[in-house]
Scaffold this motif. Structure first.
Motif, PDB file in Angstrom:
ATOM      1  N   UNK A   3      -2.585   7.976  -6.902  1.00  0.00           N
ATOM      2  CA  UNK A   3      -1.184   7.538  -6.869  1.00  0.00           C
ATOM      3  C   UNK A   3      -0.959   6.655  -5.647  1.00  0.00           C
ATOM      4  N   UNK A   4      -0.743   5.357  -5.838  1.00  0.00           N
ATOM      5  CA  UNK A   4      -0.487   4.503  -4.668  1.00  0.00           C
ATOM      6  C   UNK A   4       0.784   4.933  -3.929  1.00  0.00           C
ATOM      7  N   UNK A   5       0.693   5.012  -2.616  1.00  0.00           N
ATOM      8  CA  UNK A   5       1.802   5.449  -1.766  1.00  0.00           C
ATOM      9  C   UNK A   5       2.184   4.316  -0.819  1.00  0.00           C
ATOM     10  N   UNK A   6       3.470   4.031  -0.785  1.00  0.00           N
ATOM     11  CA  UNK A   6       4.002   3.085   0.206  1.00  0.00           C
ATOM     12  C   UNK A   6       4.901   3.873   1.160  1.00  0.00           C
ATOM     13  N   UNK A   7       4.478   3.980   2.400  1.00  0.00           N
ATOM     14  CA  UNK A   7       5.224   4.739   3.395  1.00  0.00           C
ATOM     15  C   UNK A   7       5.786   3.793   4.449  1.00  0.00           C
ATOM     16  N   UNK A   8       7.073   3.926   4.720  1.00  0.00           N
ATOM     17  CA  UNK A   8       7.696   3.116   5.764  1.00  0.00           C
ATOM     18  C   UNK A   8       8.488   4.019   6.700  1.00  0.00           C
ATOM     19  N   UNK A   9       8.388   3.737   7.981  1.00  0.00           N
ATOM     20  CA  UNK A   9       9.172   4.478   8.961  1.00  0.00           C
ATOM     21  C   UNK A   9      10.630   4.039   8.907  1.00  0.00           C
ATOM     22  N   UNK A  10      11.516   4.962   9.256  1.00  0.00           N
ATOM     23  CA  UNK A  10      12.917   4.594   9.441  1.00  0.00           C
ATOM     24  C   UNK A  10      13.095   3.991  10.846  1.00  0.00           C
ATOM     25  N   UNK A  11      14.192   3.271  11.029  1.00  0.00           N
ATOM     26  CA  UNK A  11      14.446   2.659  12.334  1.00  0.00           C
ATOM     27  C   UNK A  11      14.437   3.704  13.448  1.00  0.00           C
ATOM     28  N   UNK A  43       4.577 -10.422   3.886  1.00  0.00           N
ATOM     29  CA  UNK A  43       4.511  -9.231   4.723  1.00  0.00           C
ATOM     30  C   UNK A  43       4.117  -7.998   3.924  1.00  0.00           C
ATOM     31  N   UNK A  44       3.589  -7.017   4.628  1.00  0.00           N
ATOM     32  CA  UNK A  44       3.188  -5.768   3.978  1.00  0.00           C
ATOM     33  C   UNK A  44       4.379  -5.096   3.307  1.00  0.00           C
ATOM     34  N   UNK A  45       5.573  -5.301   3.847  1.00  0.00           N
ATOM     35  CA  UNK A  45       6.767  -4.715   3.267  1.00  0.00           C
ATOM     36  C   UNK A  45       7.061  -5.283   1.874  1.00  0.00           C
ATOM     37  N   UNK A  46       6.516  -6.471   1.575  1.00  0.00           N
ATOM     38  CA  UNK A  46       6.709  -7.102   0.267  1.00  0.00           C
ATOM     39  C   UNK A  46       5.657  -6.657  -0.750  1.00  0.00           C
ATOM     40  N   UNK A  47       4.651  -5.920  -0.309  1.00  0.00           N
ATOM     41  CA  UNK A  47       3.508  -5.595  -1.156  1.00  0.00           C
ATOM     42  C   UNK A  47       3.860  -4.504  -2.166  1.00  0.00           C
ATOM     43  N   UNK A  48       3.458  -4.723  -3.428  1.00  0.00           N
ATOM     44  CA  UNK A  48       3.730  -3.769  -4.504  1.00  0.00           C
ATOM     45  C   UNK A  48       2.424  -3.492  -5.247  1.00  0.00           C
ATOM     46  N   UNK A  49       2.108  -2.216  -5.444  1.00  0.00           N
ATOM     47  CA  UNK A  49       0.970  -1.799  -6.248  1.00  0.00           C
ATOM     48  C   UNK A  49       1.489  -1.156  -7.535  1.00  0.00           C
ATOM     49  N   UNK A  50       0.734  -1.251  -8.638  1.00  0.00           N
ATOM     50  CA  UNK A  50       1.187  -0.625  -9.897  1.00  0.00           C
ATOM     51  C   UNK A  50       1.445   0.874  -9.724  1.00  0.00           C
ATOM     52  N   UNK A  51       2.557   1.347 -10.276  1.00  0.00           N
ATOM     53  CA  UNK A  51       2.921   2.776 -10.256  1.00  0.00           C
ATOM     54  C   UNK A  51       3.079   3.319  -8.838  1.00  0.00           C
ATOM     55  N   UNK A  52       3.484   2.486  -7.938  1.00  0.00           N
ATOM     56  CA  UNK A  52       3.602   2.857  -6.528  1.00  0.00           C
ATOM     57  C   UNK A  52       4.776   3.804  -6.295  1.00  0.00           C
ATOM     58  N   UNK A  53       4.553   4.810  -5.447  1.00  0.00           N
ATOM     59  CA  UNK A  53       5.611   5.701  -5.006  1.00  0.00           C
ATOM     60  C   UNK A  53       5.975   5.388  -3.557  1.00  0.00           C
TER      61      UNK A  53
END
Length: 703
Positions: free
Chosen positions: A376-384, A177-187
């Protein structure tokens, strides 16, 4: 190109669909994406079948704007019909090109050659040539002609078999899943959501927010879009929660509880149109009418929306689980003022959502932050709370069905009258746009009233025309524009309530004539595939043993052909009703035409049935002055595993017909079957969804 499908007309180059790779596999591209429906496995089966390959010799590339075909949105149960049809034609044409090239190399006639697992055989004897040996001589930059006939279904070896799902191993091992995805130096990032279009952030106590974060964070503000970014995901989430508590907004959206009701929606000004036959006569004394409602519904996505983005050297790359990567690219580019060629979107599978939830919006959120923080790689997730509070909802609806009857008590004139907001407002459709665009200083224009035309499957009016033999049929559609929340697509769109209403009235008309509901339907149904599907479901359920009802146990039936053009489904539901409804058994028969993967279809139908039970009995969005009030699983419950009934699904043999879209075909019939079973159990009809304990008790008191 008249013989090509729409997908091939829009993406005619062969190399957008198919590529021979150095690892001796064939990469097959599709614009359709995996949402948990198993479509990539089925499309791989189609390609492997036409190319005479093993399934493990196919690799699927899905939702890639840089290299793959653009096929709009994965929606409306069209993936197999549209993308599958295109892949079948492309694979057949490439196989023939390869055979001709191999024949030249072998100084043989193409008729002497065959293919087994990619190897060319000459008169049954393996040669030293395979696809990859001749691939360099094939011009796959050419456009498809559509002149090569695919294989006959009686030669299939993979299509029609239950090939194991290709996407499950990664998902079962924690990397799918996309939630498992990690990029180097990710914020990591979270947002402070603007409470409605036009709301302005008047004050934010940033010192308080930073204290509550408990770790170093950046606060990014772009007009009225605010986000919190940092290396510690827990810290940015804490910052977002704190910000929601202390932010001061002017002109914030205020909702009222009554606005969440179908009655309130139906009372708003509407844009009216008539679809179908002119009005001949009202139901009058020789007819019947019933009115049904359902509330606003959430997608109830188990996993909150998530996206990743990085902006380097003027180019933006986005990873998203949204359902249309090419439309997403175009909408992000438009909002950010970038050339579309500078934006690349890649699909990564998410937690599953049949319809338009917050995934597209989260992608723009991530893109805005990536541009603000280049390289800068950004990982954004919504809250419930965001997922429930800001995703597009499925509109509340009211449907009245009117039937004028002939001397035999059969409908001869039918009107389905619908009041609803739009169901088709995916980004780029009808002027719709991504959520954060509302927070920009230059807001997009107000959306004009628009819903999906019936010729493209319909929106609120989907399945509003009965399948039965009726001389005059029409839809009177009242499209409501001014509702205070975003509305868009949820699995089945308007079909769920329309089928619920149509099938309820058919049961009532059968009762008026003192006839069995199945026999009554068959007396006004000439479509042989529909008849066969109805009879099959009734036989599966032992319908002939159905009693008179009225003792708290009931058996009900529902039938529809999804969009009146895709798969047929008939459902029988058994219920027990006391103060609440408990569904004990479901029997479902499906005619999907040519079946690609039987297990895949059965899983899809079972899931559709479970979701429809939840809609029919439980789910309902609420409003309060602060906004949407159903923000967690307590206030917006969905069906639990312990409440799922025994489900029996059987597929009708129909391989002589084209493959039909199946993923949403059982939703309306399931809701209808439950409604009719409850009426059979109680002797009174519940016309409003969800059929809660309170509604049952009220109906019993008023009976």
């Amino acid at each position: 190109m008249a013989g090509l499908s729409n997908s091939l007309k829009d993406n005619p180059r062969l190399d957008r669909w198919l590529k021979f790779c150095d690892d001796r596999t064939v990469r097959v591209g599709t614009g359709k994406v995996e949402l948990g429906q198993g479509v990539l496995t089925a499309l791989a089966q189609i390609a492997a079948e036409e190319l005479d390959l093993r399934i493990d010799q196919i690799s699927m590339m899905s939702g890639n704007t840089a290299e793959g075909p653009g096929e709009g949105y994965t929606a409306s149960s069209w993936s197999i019909e549209h993308s599958g049809g295109a892949i079948r034609l492309v694979a057949a044409e490439v196989r023939e090109l390869a055979l001709k090239q191999a024949a030249l190399r072998l100084n043989a006639s193409p008729d002497e050659l065959s293919v087994v697992e990619g190897v060319f055989l000459r008169n049954g004897t393996p040669t030293d040539f395979d696809y990859w040996a001749v691939a360099g001589d094939l011009d796959l930059a050419a456009e498809a002609t559509g002149t090569v006939l695919p294989k006959s279904s009686n030669t299939y070896r993979l299509v029609g078999t239950s090939v194991p799902r290709l996407d499950l191993p990664a998902k079962l091992t924690g990397s799918g899943f996309i939630h498992d995805m990690v990029l180097p130096d990710m914020l990591h990032a979270r947002t402070l959501r603007q409470p409605g279009r036009g709301a302005t952030l008047a004050a934010l106590d940033e010192a308080f927010v930073r204290r509550k974060a408990g770790a170093d964070i950046s606060i990014i503000r772009i007009d009225n879009f605010v986000a919190f970014v940092g290396a510690d995901e827990t810290a940015v989430r804490a910052a977002a929660v704190a910000a929601a508590d202390c932010a001061v907004w002017s002109d914030a959206r205020i909702l009222h509880p009554e606005q969440a009701t179908a009655k309130w929606v139906a009372a708003q000004p509407s844009h009216d149109r008539l679809i179908g036959a002119p009005v001949e006569e009202p139901a009058g004394a020789h007819g019947a009418s019933l009115t049904f409602t359902r509330p606003f519904l959430s997608h109830g996505s188990i996993a909150p929306s998530c996206a990743l983005a990085v902006y380097r050297d003027g180019a933006l790359t986005v990873w998203s689980h949204a359902q249309g990567m090419h439309p997403l690219r175009d909408n992000i580019a438009k909002t950010l003022g970038l050339p579309p060629e500078n934006v690349t979107c890649h699909h990564v599978q998410g937690g599953g959502c049949y319809g338009h939830n917050g995934a597209d919006d989260a992608a723009l959120d991530a893109a805005l932050l990536a541009r603000a923080l280049p390289n800068q790689p950004i990982r954004l997730m919504w809250r419930r709370e965001e997922e429930f509070g800001y995703e597009p909802l499925s509109s509340a609806m009211t449907v009245t069905v009117h039937a004028a009857l002939d001397a035999g008590g059969r409908p001869r004139d039918w009107t389905t009258e619908i009041w609803s907001a739009a169901h088709g407002q995916r980004p780029g459709v009808g002027g719709a746009y991504l959520l954060a665009a509302d927070a920009m200083k230059e807001q997009p224009p107000e959306r004009k009233p628009f819903d999906i035309p019936l010729e493209r499957g319909g929106g609120a009016d989907r399945n509003g025309i009965p399948l039965y033999d009726i001389d005059a049929k029409r839809i009177s559609y009242h499209l409501i524009h001014d509702v205070p929340v975003r509305t868009s697509s949820l699995r089945g769109l308007g079909a769920t309530l329309n089928v619920f209403a149509i099938e309820a009235l058919m049961d009532e008309l059968a009762a008026r004539e003192g006839e069995d509901p199945v026999s009554y339907r068959l007396s006004t149904l000439s479509d042989p595939r529909a008849r066969r599907t109805l009879e099959k479901a009734a036989a599966m359920a032992g319908w002939s043993l159905r009693d008179a009802g009225g003792a708290g146990r009931g058996l009900g039936i529902g039938l529809a052909r999804y969009k009146n053009s895709s798969a047929y489904a008939a459902v029988v539901a058994a219920v027990e009703v006391d103060e609440a409804v408990r569904v004990t058994d479901i029997w479902c028969a499906v005619d999907a035409g040519l079946v690609i993967n039987p297990d895949g279809i059965v899983s899809q139908v079972e899931g559709n049935i479970v979701q429809a039970i939840s809609w029919t009995l439980i789910e309902e969005v609420g409003f309060d002055p602060q906004g949407i009030s159903t923000l967690d699983w307590q206030s917006y419950p969905v069906i639990r595993f312990s409440d799922i009934p025994e489900i029996h699904v059987e597929l009708i043999e129909a391989d002589q017909h084209e493959a039909l879209g199946v993923g949403e075909c059982a939703g309306g019939p399931t809701a209808a079957a439950i409604g009719n079973a409850v009426a059979h159990a109680l002797g009174i009809r519940i016309c409003d969804m969800p059929m809660t304990r309170e509604r049952i008790m009220a109906a019993a008191l008023n009976a």
